[in-house]
Design a protein around this motif. Structure first.
Motif, PDB file in Angstrom:
ATOM      1  N   LYS A 126      90.530 -22.347 -73.392  1.00  0.00           N
ATOM      2  CA  LYS A 126      89.498 -23.094 -72.668  1.00  0.00           C
ATOM      3  C   LYS A 126      88.224 -23.194 -73.508  1.00  0.00           C
ATOM      4  O   LYS A 126      87.542 -24.223 -73.510  1.00  0.00           O
ATOM      5  CB  LYS A 126      89.198 -22.426 -71.335  1.00  0.00           C
ATOM      6  CG  LYS A 126      90.350 -22.460 -70.350  1.00  0.00           C
ATOM      7  CD  LYS A 126      89.992 -21.720 -69.069  1.00  0.00           C
ATOM      8  CE  LYS A 126      91.155 -21.707 -68.090  1.00  0.00           C
ATOM      9  NZ  LYS A 126      90.827 -20.942 -66.860  1.00  0.00           N
ATOM     10  N   ILE A 127      87.893 -22.110 -74.196  1.00  0.00           N
ATOM     11  CA  ILE A 127      86.709 -22.114 -75.057  1.00  0.00           C
ATOM     12  C   ILE A 127      86.907 -23.071 -76.223  1.00  0.00           C
ATOM     13  O   ILE A 127      86.020 -23.858 -76.572  1.00  0.00           O
ATOM     14  CB  ILE A 127      86.412 -20.690 -75.574  1.00  0.00           C
ATOM     15  CG1 ILE A 127      86.152 -19.745 -74.397  1.00  0.00           C
ATOM     16  CG2 ILE A 127      85.227 -20.695 -76.529  1.00  0.00           C
ATOM     17  CD1 ILE A 127      86.038 -18.289 -74.799  1.00  0.00           C
ATOM     18  N   ALA A 128      88.087 -23.010 -76.835  1.00  0.00           N
ATOM     19  CA  ALA A 128      88.366 -23.834 -78.012  1.00  0.00           C
ATOM     20  C   ALA A 128      88.351 -25.328 -77.692  1.00  0.00           C
ATOM     21  O   ALA A 128      87.944 -26.154 -78.525  1.00  0.00           O
ATOM     22  CB  ALA A 128      89.720 -23.442 -78.594  1.00  0.00           C
ATOM     23  N   GLU A 129      88.787 -25.686 -76.493  1.00  0.00           N
ATOM     24  CA  GLU A 129      88.909 -27.094 -76.130  1.00  0.00           C
ATOM     25  C   GLU A 129      87.583 -27.733 -75.713  1.00  0.00           C
ATOM     26  O   GLU A 129      87.462 -28.966 -75.725  1.00  0.00           O
ATOM     27  CB  GLU A 129      89.904 -27.237 -74.973  1.00  0.00           C
ATOM     28  CG  GLU A 129      91.335 -26.881 -75.358  1.00  0.00           C
ATOM     29  CD  GLU A 129      92.228 -26.746 -74.152  1.00  0.00           C
ATOM     30  OE1 GLU A 129      91.728 -26.955 -73.016  1.00  0.00           O
ATOM     31  OE2 GLU A 129      93.418 -26.419 -74.320  1.00  0.00           O
ATOM     32  N   ALA A 130      86.599 -26.942 -75.363  1.00  0.00           N
ATOM     33  CA  ALA A 130      85.323 -27.486 -74.881  1.00  0.00           C
ATOM     34  C   ALA A 130      84.523 -28.086 -76.037  1.00  0.00           C
ATOM     35  O   ALA A 130      84.505 -27.537 -77.148  1.00  0.00           O
ATOM     36  CB  ALA A 130      84.509 -26.384 -74.202  1.00  0.00           C
ATOM     37  N   PRO A 131      83.853 -29.204 -75.810  1.00  0.00           N
ATOM     38  CA  PRO A 131      83.039 -29.808 -76.876  1.00  0.00           C
ATOM     39  C   PRO A 131      81.817 -28.952 -77.177  1.00  0.00           C
ATOM     40  O   PRO A 131      81.274 -28.278 -76.298  1.00  0.00           O
ATOM     41  CB  PRO A 131      82.631 -31.154 -76.271  1.00  0.00           C
ATOM     42  CG  PRO A 131      82.664 -30.933 -74.792  1.00  0.00           C
ATOM     43  CD  PRO A 131      83.801 -29.978 -74.555  1.00  0.00           C
ATOM     44  N   LEU A 132      81.400 -28.969 -78.432  1.00  0.00           N
ATOM     45  CA  LEU A 132      80.178 -28.268 -78.813  1.00  0.00           C
ATOM     46  C   LEU A 132      78.978 -29.065 -78.326  1.00  0.00           C
ATOM     47  O   LEU A 132      78.978 -30.292 -78.351  1.00  0.00           O
ATOM     48  CB  LEU A 132      80.105 -28.088 -80.330  1.00  0.00           C
ATOM     49  CG  LEU A 132      81.110 -27.139 -80.967  1.00  0.00           C
ATOM     50  CD1 LEU A 132      81.016 -27.208 -82.485  1.00  0.00           C
ATOM     51  CD2 LEU A 132      80.877 -25.708 -80.494  1.00  0.00           C
ATOM     52  N   ARG A 133      77.939 -28.365 -77.888  1.00  0.00           N
ATOM     53  CA  ARG A 133      76.719 -29.037 -77.449  1.00  0.00           C
ATOM     54  C   ARG A 133      75.521 -28.240 -77.948  1.00  0.00           C
ATOM     55  O   ARG A 133      75.613 -27.041 -78.197  1.00  0.00           O
ATOM     56  CB  ARG A 133      76.671 -29.167 -75.922  1.00  0.00           C
ATOM     57  CG  ARG A 133      76.809 -27.857 -75.178  1.00  0.00           C
ATOM     58  CD  ARG A 133      76.481 -28.010 -73.695  1.00  0.00           C
ATOM     59  NE  ARG A 133      77.406 -28.851 -72.974  1.00  0.00           N
ATOM     60  CZ  ARG A 133      78.527 -28.415 -72.400  1.00  0.00           C
ATOM     61  NH1 ARG A 133      78.854 -27.132 -72.491  1.00  0.00           N
ATOM     62  NH2 ARG A 133      79.310 -29.218 -71.737  1.00  0.00           N
ATOM     63  N   ARG A 134      74.385 -28.919 -78.068  1.00  0.00           N
ATOM     64  CA  ARG A 134      73.131 -28.269 -78.474  1.00  0.00           C
ATOM     65  C   ARG A 134      72.038 -28.710 -77.507  1.00  0.00           C
ATOM     66  O   ARG A 134      71.985 -29.877 -77.108  1.00  0.00           O
ATOM     67  CB  ARG A 134      72.754 -28.649 -79.906  1.00  0.00           C
ATOM     68  CG  ARG A 134      73.769 -28.227 -80.952  1.00  0.00           C
ATOM     69  CD  ARG A 134      73.432 -28.810 -82.309  1.00  0.00           C
ATOM     70  NE  ARG A 134      72.258 -28.189 -82.897  1.00  0.00           N
ATOM     71  CZ  ARG A 134      71.586 -28.691 -83.938  1.00  0.00           C
ATOM     72  NH1 ARG A 134      71.951 -29.856 -84.458  1.00  0.00           N
ATOM     73  NH2 ARG A 134      70.546 -28.052 -84.425  1.00  0.00           N
ATOM     74  N   VAL A 135      71.169 -27.756 -77.158  1.00  0.00           N
ATOM     75  CA  VAL A 135      70.070 -28.057 -76.247  1.00  0.00           C
ATOM     76  C   VAL A 135      68.773 -27.491 -76.816  1.00  0.00           C
ATOM     77  O   VAL A 135      68.788 -26.648 -77.717  1.00  0.00           O
ATOM     78  CB  VAL A 135      70.324 -27.473 -74.840  1.00  0.00           C
ATOM     79  CG1 VAL A 135      71.545 -28.106 -74.216  1.00  0.00           C
ATOM     80  CG2 VAL A 135      70.503 -25.959 -74.910  1.00  0.00           C
ATOM     81  N   GLN A 136      67.664 -27.955 -76.293  1.00  0.00           N
ATOM     82  CA  GLN A 136      66.366 -27.510 -76.778  1.00  0.00           C
ATOM     83  C   GLN A 136      65.936 -26.204 -76.117  1.00  0.00           C
ATOM     84  O   GLN A 136      66.407 -25.863 -75.037  1.00  0.00           O
ATOM     85  CB  GLN A 136      65.314 -28.593 -76.527  1.00  0.00           C
ATOM     86  CG  GLN A 136      65.540 -29.868 -77.308  1.00  0.00           C
ATOM     87  CD  GLN A 136      64.430 -30.881 -77.080  1.00  0.00           C
ATOM     88  OE1 GLN A 136      63.650 -30.772 -76.143  1.00  0.00           O
ATOM     89  NE2 GLN A 136      64.351 -31.872 -77.950  1.00  0.00           N
ATOM     90  N   ARG A 137      65.055 -25.515 -76.811  1.00  0.00           N
ATOM     91  CA  ARG A 137      64.399 -24.311 -76.309  1.00  0.00           C
ATOM     92  C   ARG A 137      65.362 -23.136 -76.164  1.00  0.00           C
ATOM     93  O   ARG A 137      66.579 -23.266 -76.281  1.00  0.00           O
ATOM     94  CB  ARG A 137      63.685 -24.573 -74.982  1.00  0.00           C
ATOM     95  CG  ARG A 137      62.791 -25.793 -74.976  1.00  0.00           C
ATOM     96  CD  ARG A 137      61.586 -25.632 -75.870  1.00  0.00           C
ATOM     97  NE  ARG A 137      60.597 -24.698 -75.307  1.00  0.00           N
ATOM     98  CZ  ARG A 137      59.451 -24.362 -75.914  1.00  0.00           C
ATOM     99  NH1 ARG A 137      59.163 -24.865 -77.105  1.00  0.00           N
ATOM    100  NH2 ARG A 137      58.614 -23.531 -75.344  1.00  0.00           N
ATOM    101  N   THR A 138      64.760 -21.971 -75.927  1.00  0.00           N
ATOM    102  CA  THR A 138      65.531 -20.725 -75.815  1.00  0.00           C
ATOM    103  C   THR A 138      64.982 -19.915 -74.651  1.00  0.00           C
ATOM    104  O   THR A 138      63.918 -19.303 -74.754  1.00  0.00           O
ATOM    105  CB  THR A 138      65.417 -19.896 -77.115  1.00  0.00           C
ATOM    106  OG1 THR A 138      65.890 -20.669 -78.217  1.00  0.00           O
ATOM    107  CG2 THR A 138      66.234 -18.614 -77.005  1.00  0.00           C
ATOM    108  N   SER A 139      65.689 -19.919 -73.545  1.00  0.00           N
ATOM    109  CA  SER A 139      65.255 -19.138 -72.384  1.00  0.00           C
ATOM    110  C   SER A 139      66.260 -18.026 -72.123  1.00  0.00           C
ATOM    111  O   SER A 139      67.212 -18.189 -71.359  1.00  0.00           O
ATOM    112  CB  SER A 139      65.106 -20.028 -71.144  1.00  0.00           C
ATOM    113  OG  SER A 139      64.620 -19.253 -70.057  1.00  0.00           O
ATOM    114  N   ILE A 140      66.035 -16.894 -72.778  1.00  0.00           N
ATOM    115  CA  ILE A 140      66.889 -15.729 -72.560  1.00  0.00           C
ATOM    116  C   ILE A 140      66.778 -15.282 -71.105  1.00  0.00           C
ATOM    117  O   ILE A 140      67.769 -14.893 -70.488  1.00  0.00           O
ATOM    118  CB  ILE A 140      66.497 -14.590 -73.514  1.00  0.00           C
ATOM    119  CG1 ILE A 140      66.680 -15.022 -74.974  1.00  0.00           C
ATOM    120  CG2 ILE A 140      67.321 -13.338 -73.234  1.00  0.00           C
ATOM    121  CD1 ILE A 140      66.181 -13.998 -75.986  1.00  0.00           C
TER     122      ILE A 140
END
Length: 274
Positions: A126-140
């Protein structure tokens, strides 16, 4: 780095957990909220684990690929599967969530019970099949809050509950990171860290911050909390595998990590980037 031999330690840890840890385990606390008639043995697990993975824009596509492949390889490795097998119950529940800025969370692989090669492979797929995405900012802080929500809302009863959060920068959006960490601990959830320091030599702010120190002082917390810094792409897979073995087998001191690195005199100012 060759993976350490874990089988004897895993067996010992399992016996210790079965003999004494159950008395103070979240498995009892959570089960008190359900009627006894709803008890389902299939929902009993050694560990409830949220893998909270950073996908902020500071992570370039190659780093994201290496990060995801590292989790896939670790989850299906012999060492991790042995750690699961030798647990008191012999299975864990895992969810894989990607995160970025405030309220930007993506559950790539929802809660799944892993007990053998087949279930581990299905989850990793399931992890391997998901598309990669990038988002802004870092909210830990936002990621921790959402990860706690995933833990408290699932149907599983784990002897331990852990959030494993990775990231390559400090909290720079949302509420204070220490508030979110403390709220997780109050819910009986341990927060472990995987600070990604792949650009420490090329990015000045990352070098000045000492992200490993930041995670120690501001992010991790709870019984047995620890962090493992990743300083190279080559070492990523080994670091994740070692971290998962420690988390699954419970091979850490059952006390919050309060001892600071000997080379440091001052703690990190956690609110500097909030």
């Amino acid at each position: 780095m060759r993976p350490m031999c874990t089988r004897p330690l895993i067996a010992i840890a399992g016996a210790v957990a079965l003999g004494g840890f159950l008395l103070s385990s979240p498995i009892l606390a959570k089960s008190n909220t359900h009627a006894s008639l709803n008890f389902d043995m299939s929902n009993e697990v050694d560990l409830e684990l949220v893998l909270a993975v950073d996908i902020s824009q500071s992570m370039d596509p190659e780093e994201q690929r290496v990060q995801r492949e590292g989790y896939i390889a670790a989850l299906t490795s012999e060492e991790v599967l042995d750690a699961i097998k030798y647990g008191p119950i012999g299975r864990i529940a895992v969810a894989y969530m990607e995160w970025g800025g405030k309220d930007e969370h993506f559950v790539v692989a929802d809660w799944t019970v892993i007990s053998d090669v087949e279930s581990a492979g299905e989850f990793a797929g399931k992890i391997a099949e998901a598309p990669l995405r990038r988002v802004q900012r870092t909210s830990i802080s936002s990621a921790l809050t959402q990860a706690v929500n995933l833990v408290t809302a699932n149907q599983y009863n784990g002897m331990r509950r852990v959030i494993d959060i990775s990231g390559d920068g400090p909290n720079n959006q949302g509420s204070a990171v220490t508030e979110a960490r403390d709220a997780a601990i109050a819910q009986g959830v341990t927060v472990n860290g995987l600070p990604l320091m792949l650009k420490e030599e090329s990015i000045s702010w990352q070098s000045m911050l000492h992200l490993d120190h930041y995670y120690e002082d501001c992010v991790i917390g709870g019984p047995g909390a620890f962090s493992i810094p990743v300083r190279s792409k080559e070492g990523f897979s080994d670091a994740i595998r070692m971290k998962l073995v420690l988390e699954i087998a419970g091979l850490v001191d059952d006390q919050p990590k309060l001892i600071r690195a000997k080379s440091r005199r001052d703690m990190v100012m956690c609110s500097l980037f909030d």
